[in-house]
Design an enzyme around this catalytic site. Sequence first.
Site, PDB file in Angstrom:
ATOM      1  N   GLY A  31      20.519  27.067   6.252  1.00  0.00           N
ATOM      2  CA  GLY A  31      21.588  28.086   6.832  1.00  0.00           C
ATOM      3  C   GLY A  31      21.671  28.025   8.293  1.00  0.00           C
ATOM      4  O   GLY A  31      21.139  27.182   9.110  1.00  0.00           O
ATOM      5  N   ALA A  32      22.309  28.996   9.196  1.00  0.00           N
ATOM      6  CA  ALA A  32      22.560  28.936  10.186  1.00  0.00           C
ATOM      7  C   ALA A  32      23.384  27.620  10.832  1.00  0.00           C
ATOM      8  O   ALA A  32      22.865  27.096  11.851  1.00  0.00           O
ATOM      9  CB  ALA A  32      21.362  29.135  11.293  1.00  0.00           C
ATOM     10  N   HIS A  37      24.728  20.123  10.900  1.00  0.00           N
ATOM     11  CA  HIS A  37      24.792  20.038   9.633  1.00  0.00           C
ATOM     12  C   HIS A  37      26.058  19.560   9.132  1.00  0.00           C
ATOM     13  O   HIS A  37      26.262  18.873   8.040  1.00  0.00           O
ATOM     14  CB  HIS A  37      24.893  21.636   8.949  1.00  0.00           C
ATOM     15  CG  HIS A  37      23.343  22.204   9.448  1.00  0.00           C
ATOM     16  ND1 HIS A  37      23.029  23.184  10.143  1.00  0.00           N
ATOM     17  CD2 HIS A  37      22.078  22.174   8.874  1.00  0.00           C
ATOM     18  CE1 HIS A  37      21.909  23.635  10.238  1.00  0.00           C
ATOM     19  NE2 HIS A  37      21.338  22.844   9.524  1.00  0.00           N
ATOM     20  N   ARG A 189      17.633  26.726  15.581  1.00  0.00           N
ATOM     21  CA  ARG A 189      16.682  27.730  16.654  1.00  0.00           C
ATOM     22  C   ARG A 189      17.393  27.932  17.935  1.00  0.00           C
ATOM     23  O   ARG A 189      17.374  28.840  18.821  1.00  0.00           O
ATOM     24  CB  ARG A 189      15.387  27.204  16.631  1.00  0.00           C
ATOM     25  CG  ARG A 189      14.517  27.111  15.570  1.00  0.00           C
ATOM     26  CD  ARG A 189      13.561  26.256  15.666  1.00  0.00           C
ATOM     27  NE  ARG A 189      12.923  25.878  14.331  1.00  0.00           N
ATOM     28  CZ  ARG A 189      11.843  26.527  13.697  1.00  0.00           C
ATOM     29  NH1 ARG A 189      11.160  27.537  14.417  1.00  0.00           N
ATOM     30  NH2 ARG A 189      11.439  26.198  12.635  1.00  0.00           N
TER      31      ARG A 189
END
Length: 282
Positions: A31-32, A37, A189
């Site tokens: 996720g995030a 992605h 991050r």
Amino acid sequence: MKIFTEKTQIQKTIKQIKTKDLSIGFVPTMGALHQGHLSLVEEAFKNNDVVIVSIFVNPTQFDNKEDLKKYPRTLEADTHLLASLNKDIIVYAPTVIDIYGTNTIAEHFSFDGLEFEMEGKFRTGHFDGVGTIVKRLFEIVKPDYAYFGKKDFQQLTIIKKLVEKHQIPVTIVGCDIFRETNGLAMSSRNVRLKKDYKQAAPFIYKTLKAAKKKFGTKSANKVIEWVENEFSKHKLLTLEYVIIADEETLKPVKRKTKNKTYRAFIAVYADDIRLIDNIALN
Ligand code: PAF
């Protein structure tokens, strides 16, 4: 967009897809989600009839409880982002119970030594956790192709080994690192980086690019010394390791050999945020 939180539900859909003989491209994530992605999802759409994205912050791959606690969880934003790309994406966002039951522990794997290099030295048990979740997700999703970014190059190599050793019928596709315009490798991050650190972080890729240039004429040891020296002068970034390794074995290079491909790998702390990156050297 279909969102499943239980494996029994998604398995019914997967059965229907398989009966129609449609191919499944799979993008496992924690996720995030960011553009990196999405580039994997786009790649998956090029070769497959159906694309499934999993979103699951896997507890067994974190050796640091604080890191697990702080890992961004943004399911609503993630599903919106995926829907803006393609409404037909199937999302599997399971709970910890759905994956692990009441026993949240990792299986133990041997990846023929790949797991003891680099990240394996600094993150105890990390690759057992990755191996456990990826194997379970493959068993549930039964993909034809699965897509992983080269930012986590060691993870990609280990997953190829997992598939080979356990004879899992899936083709692993490694996709190029997606970078911000300033060169910083995209990572979930990065959103946690405070302003000064965000500005400083592109230094990592800048140094890797310079190291690549130097590797043309200098030994691996000399290049490593140079990188270590560059970071020792940096006020905000703390180098954890820099290694030049054989791309296949991930073992540090002692002497350059023709017909071998090498890569420089780096892990750096920006405040309490750990960033990794790598670059192909030849
Ligand atoms: O690279 C990641 O995001 C994770 O390690 C993965 C492959 C989704 C397994 O949890």
